[in-house]
Design an enzyme around this catalytic site. Structure first.
Site, PDB file in Angstrom:
ATOM      1  N   ASP A  55       0.812  -1.214   0.000  1.00 26.51           N
ATOM      2  CA  ASP A  55       0.000   0.000   0.000  1.00 26.51           C
ATOM      3  C   ASP A  55       0.847   1.265   0.000  1.00 26.51           C
ATOM      4  OD1 ASP A  55      -2.417  -1.181  -0.040  1.00 26.51           O
ATOM      5  OD2 ASP A  55      -2.750  -1.118   2.121  1.00 26.51           O
ATOM      6  N   LYS A  86      -3.656   3.519  -2.849  1.00 26.42           N
ATOM      7  CA  LYS A  86      -4.769   4.386  -3.238  1.00 26.42           C
ATOM      8  C   LYS A  86      -4.478   5.767  -2.667  1.00 26.42           C
ATOM      9  CE  LYS A  86      -7.949   0.536  -2.630  1.00 26.42           C
ATOM     10  NZ  LYS A  86      -8.123  -0.178  -1.380  1.00 26.42           N
ATOM     11  N   MET A 124      -7.974   8.790   8.903  1.00 25.62           N
ATOM     12  CA  MET A 124      -8.415   9.484   7.682  1.00 25.62           C
ATOM     13  C   MET A 124      -9.303  10.673   8.047  1.00 25.62           C
ATOM     14  SD  MET A 124      -9.157   6.056   5.428  1.00 25.62           S
ATOM     15  CE  MET A 124      -9.705   5.049   6.795  1.00 25.62           C
TER      16      MET A 124
HETATM   17  N1  SAH Z   1      -4.535  -0.183   8.810  1.00 31.59           N
HETATM   18  C1  SAH Z   1      -4.015   1.109   9.162  1.00 31.59           C
HETATM   19  C2  SAH Z   1      -4.962   2.230   8.827  1.00 31.59           C
HETATM   20  C3  SAH Z   1      -5.173   2.430   7.350  1.00 31.59           C
HETATM   21  S1  SAH Z   1      -6.208   3.781   6.993  1.00 31.59           S
HETATM   22  C4  SAH Z   1      -3.641   1.107  10.649  1.00 31.59           C
HETATM   23  O1  SAH Z   1      -3.985   0.168  11.362  1.00 31.59           O
HETATM   24  O2  SAH Z   1      -2.955   2.041  11.082  1.00 31.59           O
HETATM   25  C5  SAH Z   1      -5.056   5.063   6.680  1.00 31.59           C
HETATM   26  C6  SAH Z   1      -5.037   6.053   7.812  1.00 31.59           C
HETATM   27  O3  SAH Z   1      -4.259   5.550   8.888  1.00 31.59           O
HETATM   28  C7  SAH Z   1      -4.385   7.374   7.480  1.00 31.59           C
HETATM   29  O4  SAH Z   1      -5.275   8.222   6.798  1.00 31.59           O
HETATM   30  C8  SAH Z   1      -4.063   7.887   8.852  1.00 31.59           C
HETATM   31  O5  SAH Z   1      -5.215   8.396   9.505  1.00 31.59           O
HETATM   32  C9  SAH Z   1      -3.667   6.623   9.555  1.00 31.59           C
HETATM   33  N2  SAH Z   1      -2.215   6.411   9.573  1.00 31.59           N
HETATM   34  C10 SAH Z   1      -1.505   5.444   8.959  1.00 31.59           C
HETATM   35  N3  SAH Z   1      -0.196   5.546   9.258  1.00 31.59           N
HETATM   36  C11 SAH Z   1      -0.069   6.603  10.075  1.00 31.59           C
HETATM   37  C12 SAH Z   1       1.025   7.212  10.745  1.00 31.59           C
HETATM   38  N4  SAH Z   1       2.272   6.759  10.617  1.00 31.59           N
HETATM   39  N5  SAH Z   1       0.779   8.295  11.513  1.00 31.59           N
HETATM   40  C13 SAH Z   1      -0.480   8.763  11.680  1.00 31.59           C
HETATM   41  N6  SAH Z   1      -1.540   8.226  11.071  1.00 31.59           N
HETATM   42  C14 SAH Z   1      -1.343   7.160  10.275  1.00 31.59           C
END
Ligand code: SAH
Length: 458
Positions: free
Chosen positions: A247, A269, A382
């Protein structure tokens, strides 16, 4: 990478060591393990070097160095106790394109010898490009404990078994998978101690099962970005993968850990841009696993949190492809860690909601009534683009305007940025902070006061 690590074949070559004192002796200790012809030149040599010469382990020429000593040699060590002479030898060797190492003069060296964990034929060399010899030593000490003395014997036995496996599995990719299966056990250090007989039995057992080697998909949590936050299981899966489907938010540091020979397929995406649809991703997973390949589906954070995992699992199970899941550290956990905040607190906050700011229809509706209650806490994924919407909904349902909100952008990554604000100022402060990367909104979580500050406040 200024230095290219290579393992140099020493059969039939002459290595010249100018000097017979302590500096030379240190180099010779390693050189004696090679198959090279060693020539030492000095008017006087130390007792150890003399002993090696006597035992016929090296050739000792007792006179001063001369320029013609460089004739016909493949490597040179300028290891006299005289710095000026060492640089002169290094210059002469370099002019003649002969790789040279000058003791204690990094700039004059064309090559440097790494710290070595020697379990011949297994060799682990550690180099820091001269930045930190102490770190190299610490790494060496660490690896020394993890590679038991039986490591070399294990490798030699493996070599013998490779031919056997090759006869049964002519296809290289099959064999690579087979060996990855053998080495994919839980405790490599323990496995390296396996006796040759046990290893043979293990390989034979695996060979009998070989028809069962079939494709599968592992949904792997890549964590928030810092490769140190990856689980050991995730690392192992990345090392063994044939295909890695990844991803947008998987960090470069994590990608580095993937098996080099794997096929990499990007299916990221980008919000607000046309990108690959979920059905196409499902199709890729099904197609690759159906070829019998081991597929890692690498998702940021935890694969089961806002990762559309169900759709992929359903598609795979519908055609009978086995699915495994390796959890990861989710972004909310990393964000809370970044501000030393406990997501739940005994007595005061018994629950935390994990929310998405967006869903398939746009801004996501939530149970605003309960979230707006005093003490309501949530981690919003998000949520940056939905900040004004979330603020509006919460306040409409009675949430206090001064409820703290902490926004953690790029949690766990080197470019992590933390913004402390309140519900009242949330959209403006997000805009002012210029948040562009992935971010979590921690609603109801404030900058933690240290114990000292708390006392002062009382
Ligand atoms: N499966 C992922 C979430 C995917 S949705 C998880 O468990 O973290 C994608 C969202 O995750 C982003 O829009 C943001 O809100 C968050 N996200 C992912 N990586 C991040 C990071 N390093 N710092 C802050 N937010 C993060």
């Amino acid at each position: 990478m200024q230095y290219l690590p290579i393992h140099f074949d020493t059969r039939g070559v002459t290595i010249l060591v100018v000097g017979g004192g302590p500096a030379a002796e240190a180099k010779l200790r390693t050189l004696l393990k090679t198959e090279a012809h060693l020539r030492v030149i000095d008017t006087e040599v130390g007792p150890e070097v003399a002993r090696w010469a006597e035992a016929g382990k090296l050739e000792c020429v007792k006179r001063d160095y001369e320029a013609s000593d460089l004739d016909g040699v493949s490597l040179v060590y300028a290891a006299t106790e005289d710095d000026l002479l060492n640089s002169e030898i290094a210059e002469a060797a370099t002019a003649r394109q002969i790789p040279v190492n000058a003791a204690d003069q990094k700039d004059a060296c064309r090559f440097i010898t790494p710290a070595l964990v020697d379990r011949a034929p297994v060799l682990v060399s550690i180099g820091t490009e001269g930045t930190s010899p102490a770190l190299a030593r610490a790494l060496k000490a660490d690896l020394e404990t993890r590679l038991p003395p039986e490591t070399g014997r294990f490798a030699i036995k493996t070599k013998a078994l490779r031919d056997k496996v090759k006869a049964i599995m002519p296809d290289l990719a099959d064999r690579q998978r087979f060996w990855a299966g053998i080495f994919g056990g839980k405790d490599l250090t323990a496995q390296l101690r396996t006796s040759p007989e046990d290893l043979t039995a293990q390989v034979e057992n695996h060979l009998q099962d070989k028809d069962e080697i079939a494709g599968k998909v592992i949904l792997v949590g890549a964590g928030p970005g810092d490769p140190d936050m990856l689980t050991t299981a995730a690392r192992r899966a990345l090392h063994a993968a044939d295909v890695i489907v990844y991803d947008r938010l998987v960090s470069d540091g994590v990608m580095e850990l993937g098996r080099r020979e794997a096929e990499y397929i990007y299916v990221g995406k980008t919000p607000g841009e046309p990108s690959i649809g979920q059905p196409s991703i499902n199709d890729i997973l099904v197609a690759k696993a159906s070829e019998g390949l081991s597929v890692v589906r690498l998702k940021s954070g935890d694969p089961l949190i806002f990762g559309r995992a169900d759709e992929e699992i359903d598609a795979l199970q519908a055609v009978g492809i086995p699915v495994e899941i390796i959890p990861g550290i989710t972004a909310a956990a990393a964000a809370a860690a970044a501000i030393n905040a406990s997501l739940t607190t005994r007595g005061t906050n018994k629950a935390v909601s994990l929310l998405t700011g967006h869903d398939a229809k746009g801004f996501a509706e939530q149970d605003w009534v309960s979230l707006a209650r005093p003490g309501g806490r949530a981690a919003v994924y998000m949520g940056v683009g939905a900040a004004r919407f979330i603020q509006g909904r919460l306040m409409l349902h009675g949430a206090e305007a001064d409820r703290p909100v902490t926004v953690v952008e790029n949690a766990s990554r080197p470019n992590q940025i933390i913004t402390y604000t309140t519900l009242r100022n949330l959209p403006e402060d997000i805009a002012a902070a210029g948040i562009k990367g992935p971010a979590i909104l921690l609603i109801g979580y404030a900058e933690r006061m240290s114990v000292k500050d708390e006392r002062l406040a009382i």
